[in-house]
Enzyme design. Sequence first.
Site, PDB file in Angstrom:
ATOM      1  N   HIS A 124     -16.563  -6.983  -5.187  1.00  0.00           N
ATOM      2  CA  HIS A 124     -16.483  -5.800  -4.325  1.00  0.00           C
ATOM      3  C   HIS A 124     -17.813  -5.522  -3.641  1.00  0.00           C
ATOM      4  O   HIS A 124     -18.861  -5.635  -4.271  1.00  0.00           O
ATOM      5  CB  HIS A 124     -16.100  -4.570  -5.140  1.00  0.00           C
ATOM      6  CG  HIS A 124     -14.798  -4.703  -5.876  1.00  0.00           C
ATOM      7  ND1 HIS A 124     -14.237  -3.664  -6.564  1.00  0.00           N
ATOM      8  CD2 HIS A 124     -13.941  -5.744  -6.029  1.00  0.00           C
ATOM      9  CE1 HIS A 124     -13.095  -4.056  -7.113  1.00  0.00           C
ATOM     10  NE2 HIS A 124     -12.901  -5.320  -6.810  1.00  0.00           N
ATOM     11  N   GLU A 155     -13.798   1.534  -5.469  1.00  0.00           N
ATOM     12  CA  GLU A 155     -14.307   0.812  -6.653  1.00  0.00           C
ATOM     13  C   GLU A 155     -15.519  -0.002  -6.224  1.00  0.00           C
ATOM     14  O   GLU A 155     -15.675  -1.161  -6.584  1.00  0.00           O
ATOM     15  CB  GLU A 155     -13.249  -0.129  -7.214  1.00  0.00           C
ATOM     16  CG  GLU A 155     -11.960   0.524  -7.619  1.00  0.00           C
ATOM     17  CD  GLU A 155     -10.948  -0.481  -8.124  1.00  0.00           C
ATOM     18  OE1 GLU A 155     -10.633  -1.455  -7.405  1.00  0.00           O
ATOM     19  OE2 GLU A 155     -10.468  -0.295  -9.256  1.00  0.00           O
ATOM     20  N   HIS A 193      -6.806   0.648  -3.515  1.00  0.00           N
ATOM     21  CA  HIS A 193      -8.202   0.563  -3.927  1.00  0.00           C
ATOM     22  C   HIS A 193      -8.972   0.141  -2.690  1.00  0.00           C
ATOM     23  O   HIS A 193      -8.684  -0.905  -2.105  1.00  0.00           O
ATOM     24  CB  HIS A 193      -8.391  -0.508  -5.013  1.00  0.00           C
ATOM     25  CG  HIS A 193      -7.935  -0.076  -6.368  1.00  0.00           C
ATOM     26  ND1 HIS A 193      -7.832  -0.941  -7.432  1.00  0.00           N
ATOM     27  CD2 HIS A 193      -7.563   1.145  -6.828  1.00  0.00           C
ATOM     28  CE1 HIS A 193      -7.425  -0.273  -8.507  1.00  0.00           C
ATOM     29  NE2 HIS A 193      -7.249   0.988  -8.170  1.00  0.00           N
ATOM     30  N   HIS A 249      -9.168  -7.443  -2.987  1.00  0.00           N
ATOM     31  CA  HIS A 249      -8.322  -8.466  -3.617  1.00  0.00           C
ATOM     32  C   HIS A 249      -7.415  -9.159  -2.608  1.00  0.00           C
ATOM     33  O   HIS A 249      -7.327 -10.386  -2.601  1.00  0.00           O
ATOM     34  CB  HIS A 249      -7.454  -7.849  -4.720  1.00  0.00           C
ATOM     35  CG  HIS A 249      -8.237  -7.312  -5.880  1.00  0.00           C
ATOM     36  ND1 HIS A 249      -7.640  -6.695  -6.950  1.00  0.00           N
ATOM     37  CD2 HIS A 249      -9.573  -7.306  -6.139  1.00  0.00           C
ATOM     38  CE1 HIS A 249      -8.569  -6.326  -7.816  1.00  0.00           C
ATOM     39  NE2 HIS A 249      -9.751  -6.677  -7.341  1.00  0.00           N
ATOM     40  N   ASP A 300      -5.351  -3.518  -3.474  1.00  0.00           N
ATOM     41  CA  ASP A 300      -6.812  -3.481  -3.480  1.00  0.00           C
ATOM     42  C   ASP A 300      -7.264  -4.285  -2.265  1.00  0.00           C
ATOM     43  O   ASP A 300      -6.946  -5.470  -2.147  1.00  0.00           O
ATOM     44  CB  ASP A 300      -7.306  -4.097  -4.796  1.00  0.00           C
ATOM     45  CG  ASP A 300      -8.822  -4.099  -4.926  1.00  0.00           C
ATOM     46  OD1 ASP A 300      -9.494  -4.512  -3.961  1.00  0.00           O
ATOM     47  OD2 ASP A 300      -9.320  -3.713  -5.991  1.00  0.00           O
ATOM     48  N   HIS A 329      -6.510   3.555 -14.599  1.00  0.00           N
ATOM     49  CA  HIS A 329      -6.666   2.094 -14.597  1.00  0.00           C
ATOM     50  C   HIS A 329      -6.659   1.584 -16.038  1.00  0.00           C
ATOM     51  O   HIS A 329      -7.424   2.046 -16.871  1.00  0.00           O
ATOM     52  CB  HIS A 329      -7.992   1.741 -13.911  1.00  0.00           C
ATOM     53  CG  HIS A 329      -8.060   0.328 -13.407  1.00  0.00           C
ATOM     54  ND1 HIS A 329      -7.825  -0.752 -14.216  1.00  0.00           N
ATOM     55  CD2 HIS A 329      -8.342  -0.185 -12.180  1.00  0.00           C
ATOM     56  CE1 HIS A 329      -7.958  -1.873 -13.505  1.00  0.00           C
ATOM     57  NE2 HIS A 329      -8.263  -1.546 -12.256  1.00  0.00           N
ATOM     58  N   ASP A 387     -12.972 -11.986  -5.774  1.00  0.00           N
ATOM     59  CA  ASP A 387     -12.977 -10.628  -6.318  1.00  0.00           C
ATOM     60  C   ASP A 387     -14.384 -10.097  -6.592  1.00  0.00           C
ATOM     61  O   ASP A 387     -14.720  -9.797  -7.735  1.00  0.00           O
ATOM     62  CB  ASP A 387     -12.112 -10.560  -7.587  1.00  0.00           C
ATOM     63  CG  ASP A 387     -11.915  -9.133  -8.065  1.00  0.00           C
ATOM     64  OD1 ASP A 387     -12.336  -8.188  -7.349  1.00  0.00           O
ATOM     65  OD2 ASP A 387     -11.336  -8.953  -9.156  1.00  0.00           O
ATOM     66  N   TYR A 395      -9.439  -3.947 -18.392  1.00  0.00           N
ATOM     67  CA  TYR A 395      -9.483  -5.310 -17.827  1.00  0.00           C
ATOM     68  C   TYR A 395      -9.092  -6.361 -18.856  1.00  0.00           C
ATOM     69  O   TYR A 395      -8.658  -7.447 -18.506  1.00  0.00           O
ATOM     70  CB  TYR A 395     -10.912  -5.652 -17.353  1.00  0.00           C
ATOM     71  CG  TYR A 395     -11.398  -4.871 -16.179  1.00  0.00           C
ATOM     72  CD1 TYR A 395     -10.580  -4.640 -15.078  1.00  0.00           C
ATOM     73  CD2 TYR A 395     -12.705  -4.380 -16.140  1.00  0.00           C
ATOM     74  CE1 TYR A 395     -11.045  -3.925 -13.987  1.00  0.00           C
ATOM     75  CE2 TYR A 395     -13.179  -3.664 -15.047  1.00  0.00           C
ATOM     76  CZ  TYR A 395     -12.344  -3.441 -13.983  1.00  0.00           C
ATOM     77  OH  TYR A 395     -12.802  -2.740 -12.908  1.00  0.00           O
ATOM     78  N   HIS A 407      -4.064  -4.567 -14.005  1.00  0.00           N
ATOM     79  CA  HIS A 407      -4.046  -5.950 -13.531  1.00  0.00           C
ATOM     80  C   HIS A 407      -2.908  -6.656 -14.267  1.00  0.00           C
ATOM     81  O   HIS A 407      -2.898  -6.660 -15.504  1.00  0.00           O
ATOM     82  CB  HIS A 407      -5.372  -6.635 -13.848  1.00  0.00           C
ATOM     83  CG  HIS A 407      -6.556  -6.021 -13.150  1.00  0.00           C
ATOM     84  ND1 HIS A 407      -7.820  -6.522 -13.243  1.00  0.00           N
ATOM     85  CD2 HIS A 407      -6.647  -4.947 -12.323  1.00  0.00           C
ATOM     86  CE1 HIS A 407      -8.644  -5.787 -12.507  1.00  0.00           C
ATOM     87  NE2 HIS A 407      -7.963  -4.821 -11.958  1.00  0.00           N
ATOM     88  N   ARG A 465     -13.767  -2.778 -20.792  1.00  0.00           N
ATOM     89  CA  ARG A 465     -13.936  -4.153 -21.268  1.00  0.00           C
ATOM     90  C   ARG A 465     -13.517  -4.296 -22.727  1.00  0.00           C
ATOM     91  O   ARG A 465     -13.711  -5.329 -23.340  1.00  0.00           O
ATOM     92  CB  ARG A 465     -15.381  -4.616 -21.078  1.00  0.00           C
ATOM     93  CG  ARG A 465     -15.861  -4.418 -19.654  1.00  0.00           C
ATOM     94  CD  ARG A 465     -16.455  -5.685 -19.056  1.00  0.00           C
ATOM     95  NE  ARG A 465     -16.614  -5.535 -17.635  1.00  0.00           N
ATOM     96  CZ  ARG A 465     -15.878  -6.145 -16.707  1.00  0.00           C
ATOM     97  NH1 ARG A 465     -14.919  -6.984 -17.056  1.00  0.00           N
ATOM     98  NH2 ARG A 465     -16.073  -5.948 -15.428  1.00  0.00           N
ATOM     99  N   GLU A 511      -1.392  -4.015  -9.809  1.00  0.00           N
ATOM    100  CA  GLU A 511      -2.458  -4.187  -8.823  1.00  0.00           C
ATOM    101  C   GLU A 511      -2.375  -5.592  -8.222  1.00  0.00           C
ATOM    102  O   GLU A 511      -2.232  -6.587  -8.931  1.00  0.00           O
ATOM    103  CB  GLU A 511      -3.834  -3.963  -9.463  1.00  0.00           C
ATOM    104  CG  GLU A 511      -4.960  -4.098  -8.426  1.00  0.00           C
ATOM    105  CD  GLU A 511      -6.305  -3.550  -8.892  1.00  0.00           C
ATOM    106  OE1 GLU A 511      -6.356  -2.870  -9.937  1.00  0.00           O
ATOM    107  OE2 GLU A 511      -7.299  -3.797  -8.194  1.00  0.00           O
TER     108      GLU A 511
HETATM  109 FE    FE Z   1     -11.445  -6.242  -8.305  1.00  0.00          FE
HETATM  110 FE    FE Z   2      -9.042  -2.785  -7.856  1.00  0.00          FE
HETATM  111 ZN    ZN Z   3      -8.406  -3.227 -10.700  1.00  0.00          ZN
END
Ligand code: FE
Ligand code: FE
Ligand code: ZN
Length: 275
Positions: A225, A255, A210, A178, A175, A67, A223, A70, A107, A37, A142
């Site tokens: 999970h 994830e 993912h 997603h 993903d 990854h 989104d 974000y 992303h 983050r 992604e």
């Molecule tokens: Fe996600």
């Molecule tokens: Fe993902």
């Molecule tokens: Zn991701």
Amino acid sequence: MRYIGCHLSTTGGFVNTVKTAASIGANTFAFFTRNPRGSRAKEEDPADCAVAMALMQELQFGTLVAHGSYTMNLCTADPEARAFAAQILEDDLRRMALLPGNFYNFHPGSHVGQGAEAGIQQISDALKKALAPGYPVTVLLEAMAGKGSEIGGNFTELRQIIDCVGSDEVGVCLDTCHIWDGGYDIAADLDGVLAEFDRVVGLRRLRALHLNDSKNPLSAHKDRHACIGEGYLGEKTFQNIINHPALKDLPMILETPNELPGYQKEIALLRQFEE
Ligand code: FE
Ligand code: FE
Ligand code: ZN
């Protein structure tokens, strides 16, 4: 042999992370290249990375799927913030070179009102620049849920970025949460979705998955999970994915909302699905 893993912290170094992965039945893993983050990153230790690479080879690990943060938005509207994001991408790829041959997934970004076309152009410009030094890393876009102004919520936008960058070093990570949220019905018609991906992007670009169940119905663009089997996708969908000829050799990263014991259970569950 399937390559299944989850997100793991690398704060104790890569050798320790490989050992943790192996202890929960994983033979690949994902890690954040910096605070997920934020933007702070600590430099990797080259010796630790080299020993980890040898250990992974010995344990027959699959390709890792790093990854990006974000918060790295390559198509944010403010030019200064956008340049900073591009710098973060370049720095991530430089550091990934200590783990040669592995994947860097991120992303694509959110265009925040600039429009998808402008966003795609800005993401592609940043990628072209970051790929120029030729680090031994494959970059993966992604596929997103299409939340807000997210780019990459459909296969066409992913293809447009790939065409714009014009590099073989760009692939895609699908993903499952997603794309389900994005409107691709992998529960009822996995073959149909993969045929469409092949037509629009090309299956050879598909390099990682993912694995996440979704807390929301098809096309929700949310989104969120869920653990495997506890969402709208259900266990059967993951059974199909694990055994699909176009997917079964790809690194598969969980994830899901779990700590280590939960991940260990899910990895074992997925391995039971193997036919
Ligand atoms: Fe996600
Ligand atoms: Fe993902
Ligand atoms: Zn991701």
